[in-house]
Design a protein around this motif. Structure first.
Motif, mmCIF file in Angstrom:
data_model
loop_
_atom_site.group_PDB
_atom_site.id
_atom_site.type_symbol
_atom_site.label_atom_id
_atom_site.label_comp_id
_atom_site.label_asym_id
_atom_site.label_seq_id
_atom_site.Cartn_x
_atom_site.Cartn_y
_atom_site.Cartn_z
ATOM 1 N N LEU A 224 0.833 -1.204 0.000
ATOM 2 C CA LEU A 224 0.000 0.000 0.000
ATOM 3 C C LEU A 224 0.867 1.254 0.000
ATOM 4 C CD1 LEU A 224 -2.727 1.451 0.221
ATOM 5 C CD2 LEU A 224 -2.598 1.131 2.709
ATOM 6 N N ALA A 225 1.907 1.246 0.801
ATOM 7 C CA ALA A 225 2.809 2.400 0.848
ATOM 8 C C ALA A 225 3.441 2.650 -0.517
ATOM 9 C CB ALA A 225 3.883 2.176 1.911
ATOM 10 N N GLN A 226 3.898 1.595 -1.160
ATOM 11 C CA GLN A 226 4.518 1.737 -2.480
ATOM 12 C C GLN A 226 3.503 2.263 -3.497
ATOM 13 O OE1 GLN A 226 7.627 1.496 -3.362
ATOM 14 N NE2 GLN A 226 8.536 0.552 -1.540
ATOM 15 N N LYS A 227 2.292 1.768 -3.433
ATOM 16 C CA LYS A 227 1.247 2.211 -4.353
ATOM 17 C C LYS A 227 0.968 3.708 -4.187
ATOM 18 C CE LYS A 227 -3.768 1.537 -4.912
ATOM 19 N NZ LYS A 227 -4.906 0.659 -4.535
ATOM 20 N N LEU A 228 0.852 4.155 -2.951
ATOM 21 C CA LEU A 228 0.579 5.571 -2.696
ATOM 22 C C LEU A 228 1.775 6.440 -3.050
ATOM 23 C CD1 LEU A 228 -1.316 5.185 0.694
ATOM 24 C CD2 LEU A 228 -2.306 5.941 -1.461
ATOM 25 N N TYR A 229 2.963 5.924 -2.773
ATOM 26 C CA TYR A 229 4.186 6.682 -3.069
ATOM 27 C C TYR A 229 4.360 6.848 -4.584
ATOM 28 C CZ TYR A 229 9.132 8.005 -2.852
ATOM 29 O OH TYR A 229 10.332 8.675 -2.982
ATOM 30 N N LYS A 230 4.198 5.747 -5.315
ATOM 31 C CA LYS A 230 4.352 5.797 -6.767
ATOM 32 C C LYS A 230 3.234 6.615 -7.424
ATOM 33 C CE LYS A 230 6.803 1.394 -6.925
ATOM 34 N NZ LYS A 230 6.740 -0.052 -7.269
ATOM 35 N N GLY A 231 2.082 6.678 -6.754
ATOM 36 C CA GLY A 231 0.971 7.466 -7.268
ATOM 37 C C GLY A 231 1.038 8.928 -6.881
ATOM 38 N N GLY A 232 2.098 9.291 -6.195
ATOM 39 C CA GLY A 232 2.272 10.678 -5.806
ATOM 40 C C GLY A 232 1.377 11.131 -4.665
ATOM 41 N N LYS A 233 0.842 10.193 -3.905
ATOM 42 C CA LYS A 233 -0.073 10.534 -2.825
ATOM 43 C C LYS A 233 0.634 10.764 -1.493
ATOM 44 C CE LYS A 233 -3.542 9.966 -5.621
ATOM 45 N NZ LYS A 233 -4.318 11.126 -6.113
ATOM 46 N N ILE A 234 1.787 10.131 -1.315
ATOM 47 C CA ILE A 234 2.589 10.349 -0.112
ATOM 48 C C ILE A 234 4.035 10.572 -0.532
ATOM 49 C CG2 ILE A 234 1.077 8.993 1.397
ATOM 50 C CD1 ILE A 234 3.032 6.668 1.192
ATOM 51 N N LYS A 235 4.796 11.252 0.316
ATOM 52 C CA LYS A 235 6.182 11.583 -0.011
ATOM 53 C C LYS A 235 7.185 10.799 0.824
ATOM 54 C CE LYS A 235 4.930 16.277 -1.432
ATOM 55 N NZ LYS A 235 5.155 17.736 -1.204
ATOM 56 N N ASN A 236 6.670 9.953 1.722
ATOM 57 C CA ASN A 236 7.531 9.184 2.620
ATOM 58 C C ASN A 236 6.943 7.786 2.742
ATOM 59 O OD1 ASN A 236 8.896 8.071 4.868
ATOM 60 N ND2 ASN A 236 9.234 10.099 5.742
ATOM 61 N N LEU A 237 7.793 6.770 2.658
ATOM 62 C CA LEU A 237 7.326 5.390 2.784
ATOM 63 C C LEU A 237 7.224 4.937 4.242
ATOM 64 C CD1 LEU A 237 9.335 3.710 -0.117
ATOM 65 C CD2 LEU A 237 6.862 4.070 -0.022
ATOM 66 N N TYR A 238 7.781 5.687 5.163
ATOM 67 C CA TYR A 238 7.736 5.365 6.599
ATOM 68 C C TYR A 238 8.239 3.948 6.868
ATOM 69 C CZ TYR A 238 4.829 9.514 6.400
ATOM 70 O OH TYR A 238 4.356 10.773 6.156
ATOM 71 N N GLY B 48 7.050 0.328 12.485
ATOM 72 C CA GLY B 48 6.666 -1.072 12.585
ATOM 73 C C GLY B 48 5.206 -1.306 12.244
ATOM 74 N N MET B 49 4.793 -2.556 12.346
ATOM 75 C CA MET B 49 3.449 -2.965 11.966
ATOM 76 C C MET B 49 2.364 -2.227 12.731
ATOM 77 S SD MET B 49 1.784 -6.722 12.599
ATOM 78 C CE MET B 49 0.010 -6.902 12.763
ATOM 79 N N PHE B 50 2.634 -1.884 13.972
ATOM 80 C CA PHE B 50 1.596 -1.301 14.809
ATOM 81 C C PHE B 50 1.597 0.231 14.793
ATOM 82 C CE2 PHE B 50 2.345 -5.560 16.572
ATOM 83 C CZ PHE B 50 1.058 -6.065 16.443
ATOM 84 N N GLU B 51 2.358 0.821 13.862
ATOM 85 C CA GLU B 51 2.344 2.282 13.741
ATOM 86 C C GLU B 51 2.439 2.784 12.303
ATOM 87 O OE1 GLU B 51 5.714 3.966 15.754
ATOM 88 O OE2 GLU B 51 7.092 2.434 15.027
ATOM 89 N N ARG B 52 2.967 1.981 11.387
ATOM 90 C CA ARG B 52 3.255 2.478 10.044
ATOM 91 C C ARG B 52 2.007 2.992 9.322
ATOM 92 N NH1 ARG B 52 6.312 -0.785 5.058
ATOM 93 N NH2 ARG B 52 6.719 1.088 3.786
ATOM 94 N N LEU B 53 0.910 2.244 9.349
ATOM 95 C CA LEU B 53 -0.283 2.667 8.639
ATOM 96 C C LEU B 53 -0.846 3.968 9.202
ATOM 97 C CD1 LEU B 53 -2.278 2.039 6.367
ATOM 98 C CD2 LEU B 53 -3.620 0.701 8.005
ATOM 99 N N SER B 54 -0.643 4.231 10.478
ATOM 100 C CA SER B 54 -1.112 5.485 11.071
ATOM 101 C C SER B 54 -0.382 6.679 10.464
ATOM 102 C CB SER B 54 -0.918 5.463 12.592
ATOM 103 O OG SER B 54 -1.750 4.494 13.189
ATOM 104 N N PHE B 55 0.913 6.530 10.237
ATOM 105 C CA PHE B 55 1.678 7.612 9.611
ATOM 106 C C PHE B 55 1.239 7.802 8.164
ATOM 107 C CE2 PHE B 55 4.282 7.000 13.302
ATOM 108 C CZ PHE B 55 4.882 8.241 13.531
#
Length: 362
Positions: free
Chosen positions: A74-88, A92-99
């Motif tokens: 999901l992070a790669q998809k959003l990053y490549k789509g220009g939606k986020i600027k950081n892959l974070y 870890g698993m219990f915080e990454r999606l929140s960022f």
């Protein structure tokens, strides 16, 4: 002059108490994973059961690893789509999606809609010991229900805080007379702080669906008002609401008629969980014909091997969309479904405005 209250498609005057309060004949031979008689009785009397220790780390840890891979995708998809600027990647698993969610609001919903079903999830759902237990609830013929969920309860997020409801409030009316037990399996210690479940003990006993409304807050969720529960089910909310903390390795068992909700997550970690459901394969699934279940066990087929391919070939979030447009936007963060036609639409939001009554995308 008498007036008649307006009826909605989800309304039903019939009740099926015996479906939800009377268990099947119990297996004559004890099998690994099965419940005690007292536990089975509790499930059918109270409508829920906390099993504090069931899964080993070896069974559940692969689910954590699979989730880590899904969040990376999901992070790669959003990053490549220009939606986020950081892959974070340092999270870890219990915080990454929140960022990721903070950078792209709605990322949590994209995660929910991904419908990835890795082997680790399959192994838990069809775990032999777990199916031995399910046999005690519905009998020896067992199918996995077409509705299953991976939930990421990010912090202070309405989209991850589920209001009071009965599971059949989302399904068609055929489900009102079919027992569909569910196992809610948290992937960390679940407690009041990170958003564990609450149930209304005994609320299933009348075997009745309550009137729900749609949709709650800025979500696609139906909601069951507390006063409706009291009126229709005769519950006493002061004594019948039960908090259900579940340790990692445990699970909460519920049926599809017991009112339940999840609490807000006010902790510093994401509360990941799986909810998995089963039923007798000969009975209707109540999923509007959108997707069938998957046969897991049948005594008449002792050599049966689960074939996951037909089940995985249908993306329920694409088949259940009820609007005029195709849902082909990879970054679409709204959800629609047939449940929106069942109940009074008392609150519109960005999910409901894309819903057109009676029109299903082909």
């Amino acid at each position: 002059m008498s007036t008649t209250a307006k009826r909605y498609p989800g309304d039903c005057d019939e009740a099926y108490p015996e479906v939800f309060t009377v268990g099947p004949p119990q297996p004559t031979e004890a099998k690994p994973g099965q419940l005690t008689k007292a536990q089975v009785d509790h499930f059918f009397d109270k409508g829920y059961l906390i099993v504090e220790k069931f899964f080993s780390k070896e069974e559940l840890d692969p689910c954590r690893e699979a989730i880590g891979k899904q969040v990376e995708e999901l992070a790669q998809k959003l990053y490549k789509g220009g939606k986020i600027k950081n892959l974070y990647e340092d999270k870890g698993m219990f915080e990454r999606l929140s960022f990721i969610e903070k950078a792209f609001p709605g990322a949590n919903i994209l995660s929910h809609k991904a419908r990835k079903f890795p082997p680790a999830f399959r192994a838990v759902w069809s775990n032999d010991r777990l199916l031995n237990l399910v046999e005690q609830l519905i009998g020896p013929k067992i199918a996995g229900h077409p509705v299953w969920n991976l939930r990421a309860k990010t912090q202070k997020n309405n989209a991850t805080t589920v209001p009071w409801h009965q599971d059949s409030g989302y399904l068609d009316n055929e489900s009102y007379k079919v027992l569909q037990p569910a196992a809610w399996v948290p992937l960390l210690d679940a407690n009041a702080q990170n958003g564990c479940m609450e149930v209304v003990s005994g609320g299933h006993r009348p075997g009745r669906i309550c009137r729900h409304t749609c949709c709650w807050a800025d979500t696609w969720y139906v909601e069951l008002a507390e006063e409706e529960m009291v009126k229709t089910l005769g519950v006493d909310l002061e004594k019948d609401i039960k908090l259900c903390p579940i340790p990692y390795g445990g699970m909460l068992l519920i049926n599809n008629m017991i009112p339940h909700r999840s609490l807000p997550n006010v902790s510093n970690e994401i509360r990941w969980s799986l909810d998995l459901r089963w039923q007798d394969p000969a009975k209707p699934y109540g999923f509007y014909g959108l997707k069938e279940g998957i046969l897991m066990r049948d005594p008449s087929k002792p050599d049966h091997k689960i074939d996951w391919s037909p089940f995985e070939s249908v993306d329920r979030h694409k088949t259940e969309v009820l609007n005029e447009e195709k849902e082909d936007d990879a970054f679409e963060t709204t959800i629609q479904g047939p449940h929106m036609e069942k109940w009074e639409m008392t609150h519109e939001n960005r999910h409901t405005v894309k819903f057109v009554k009676g029109i299903r995308a082909s």
